[in-house]
Design a protein around this motif. Structure first.
Motif, PDB file in Angstrom:
ATOM      1  N   ALA A   1       9.764  -1.307  11.210  1.00 51.49           N
ATOM      2  CA  ALA A   1       8.768  -0.163  11.212  1.00 51.49           C
ATOM      3  C   ALA A   1       9.238   1.119  11.735  1.00 51.49           C
ATOM      4  N   LEU A   2      10.009   1.750  11.317  1.00 53.67           N
ATOM      5  CA  LEU A   2      10.620   2.940  11.784  1.00 53.67           C
ATOM      6  C   LEU A   2       9.771   4.184  12.111  1.00 53.67           C
ATOM      7  N   ALA A   3       8.991   4.324  11.259  1.00 54.52           N
ATOM      8  CA  ALA A   3       8.009   5.280  11.433  1.00 54.52           C
ATOM      9  C   ALA A   3       6.968   4.834  12.545  1.00 54.52           C
ATOM     10  N   GLY A   4       6.713   3.886  12.984  1.00 59.93           N
ATOM     11  CA  GLY A   4       5.844   3.313  13.859  1.00 59.93           C
ATOM     12  C   GLY A   4       6.577   3.035  15.168  1.00 59.93           C
ATOM     13  N   GLY A   5       7.861   3.080  15.106  1.00 63.50           N
ATOM     14  CA  GLY A   5       8.686   2.852  16.319  1.00 63.50           C
ATOM     15  C   GLY A   5       8.746   1.104  16.862  1.00 63.50           C
ATOM     16  N   ARG A   6       8.806   0.440  15.577  1.00 56.30           N
ATOM     17  CA  ARG A   6       8.976  -0.975  15.734  1.00 56.30           C
ATOM     18  C   ARG A   6       9.935  -1.548  15.219  1.00 56.30           C
ATOM     19  N   SER A   7      10.546  -2.491  16.054  1.00 52.73           N
ATOM     20  CA  SER A   7      11.677  -3.151  15.625  1.00 52.73           C
ATOM     21  C   SER A   7      11.348  -4.303  14.503  1.00 52.73           C
ATOM     22  N   THR A   8      12.184  -4.751  14.056  1.00 52.05           N
ATOM     23  CA  THR A   8      11.884  -6.322  13.124  1.00 52.05           C
ATOM     24  C   THR A   8      11.231  -7.239  13.812  1.00 52.05           C
ATOM     25  N   PHE A   9      11.718  -7.594  15.147  1.00 42.04           N
ATOM     26  CA  PHE A   9      11.106  -8.598  15.784  1.00 42.04           C
ATOM     27  C   PHE A   9       9.612  -8.238  16.394  1.00 42.04           C
TER      28      PHE A   9
ATOM     29  N   ALA B   1       7.682  -6.141  14.674  1.00 41.90           N
ATOM     30  CA  ALA B   1       6.698  -6.228  13.571  1.00 41.90           C
ATOM     31  C   ALA B   1       6.471  -7.794  13.292  1.00 41.90           C
ATOM     32  N   GLU B   2       7.483  -8.588  13.447  1.00 43.49           N
ATOM     33  CA  GLU B   2       7.102  -9.985  13.158  1.00 43.49           C
ATOM     34  C   GLU B   2       6.266 -10.835  14.089  1.00 43.49           C
ATOM     35  N   MET B   3       6.436 -10.471  15.292  1.00 45.06           N
ATOM     36  CA  MET B   3       5.437 -11.082  16.311  1.00 45.06           C
ATOM     37  C   MET B   3       4.000 -10.414  16.255  1.00 45.06           C
ATOM     38  N   THR B   4       4.015  -9.141  15.633  1.00 44.43           N
ATOM     39  CA  THR B   4       2.559  -8.619  15.577  1.00 44.43           C
ATOM     40  C   THR B   4       1.907  -9.258  14.630  1.00 44.43           C
ATOM     41  N   GLU B   5       2.580  -9.796  13.346  1.00 47.79           N
ATOM     42  CA  GLU B   5       1.955 -10.427  12.266  1.00 47.79           C
ATOM     43  C   GLU B   5       1.583 -11.737  12.895  1.00 47.79           C
ATOM     44  N   THR B   6       2.723 -12.393  13.514  1.00 50.82           N
ATOM     45  CA  THR B   6       2.467 -13.680  14.017  1.00 50.82           C
ATOM     46  C   THR B   6       1.096 -13.779  15.022  1.00 50.82           C
ATOM     47  N   ALA B   7       1.130 -12.656  15.901  1.00 52.89           N
ATOM     48  CA  ALA B   7      -0.051 -12.755  16.743  1.00 52.89           C
ATOM     49  C   ALA B   7      -1.412 -12.567  16.111  1.00 52.89           C
ATOM     50  N   ASN B   8      -1.421 -11.867  14.995  1.00 48.21           N
ATOM     51  CA  ASN B   8      -2.557 -11.831  14.238  1.00 48.21           C
ATOM     52  C   ASN B   8      -3.096 -13.286  13.265  1.00 48.21           C
ATOM     53  N   ILE B   9      -2.092 -13.957  13.070  1.00 48.98           N
ATOM     54  CA  ILE B   9      -2.085 -15.176  12.477  1.00 48.98           C
ATOM     55  C   ILE B   9      -2.769 -16.025  13.513  1.00 48.98           C
ATOM     56  N   LEU B  10      -2.032 -16.144  14.390  1.00 42.13           N
ATOM     57  CA  LEU B  10      -2.595 -17.036  15.529  1.00 42.13           C
ATOM     58  C   LEU B  10      -4.023 -17.008  16.163  1.00 42.13           C
TER      59      LEU B  10
END
Length: 221
Positions: free
Chosen positions: A27-35, A37-46
């Protein structure tokens, strides 16, 4: 909210929400790496999934180091199965995760069938019981059009890495090997084996082989 369903009638199941952690992109616009972004989505699920949710997880942990990724994937899958108890499809290339089916009654392993013919492979997309018994990374790369010379170089490198992975554990220095007596406790043997490893020098496959050997030490004790 939702979308129009093109049907005269429909029966909705008991699901309250559908969560998905699929794909990999920065997420280049938001300054987030692939990992990240992945962990943010994982955290939301958990944090938000319930026992009435449908959860789709794809390759959690692949954006970081082997041990970190495996540990995070394991802990996430275990939480979803043991605590959240959501209906979950958890796709992974971490073979170690398949042992969760031995620990938790609610977990089952399945894989998609494939047929090899020489150096070529055909994916049948048929679901079979049990974990997959191998990876098809080189075959998929060949299907994608990676030059044959690169595939052959990768195959040679793979053989070297597999051999070195065994050597890192099996070829212990002589003094350490002598000290690993028959009646030495497993935790002492694990400590000595870990002391001989350099995590920064291990390739992913070498790290995996090292992990298998550590598990063997525990199982043999």
């Amino acid at each position: 909210g939702g979308r129009l369903v093109p049907a005269n009638r429909a029966e909705r199941g008991p699901l309250d929400r559908i969560f998905a952690r699929i794909g990999a992109s920065d997420a280049l616009a938001g300054g987030r790496s692939t990992f990240m972004a992945e962990m943010t989505e994982t955290a939301n699920i958990l944090n938000n999934a319930t026992d009435r949710s449908l959860v789709l997880m794809d390759e959690v942990g692949r954006g970081t180091s082997t041990f970190d990724g495996l540990s995070l994937a394991w802990a996430s899958a275990e939480r979803l199965a043991r605590d959240v108890r959501a209906f979950t499809l958890f796709a992974t290339h971490y073979f170690e995760l398949t042992t969760l089916a031995e620990e938790l009654d609610a977990v089952a392993n399945v894989h998609l069938d494939a047929v090899e013919h020489g150096e070529r492979i055909v994916f049948l997309h048929a679901v079979r019981e049990g974990p997959a018994n191998q990876s098809y990374g080189l075959q998929v790369a060949a299907l994608a059009g990676v030059p044959r010379s690169v595939i052959e170089a990768a195959r040679r490198r793979l053989a070297e890495l597999e051999a070195r992975g065994h050597a890192h554990i099996e070829a212990l220095p002589e003094p350490a090997a002598r000290q690993m007596g028959l009646f030495e406790a497993a935790d002492d043997r694990i400590h000595r084996a870990l002391a001989l490893l350099d995590p920064d020098a291990l390739a992913p496959r070498e790290a995996l082989e090292a992990l298998y050997e550590l598990k063997r030490i525990v199982d043999d004790d």
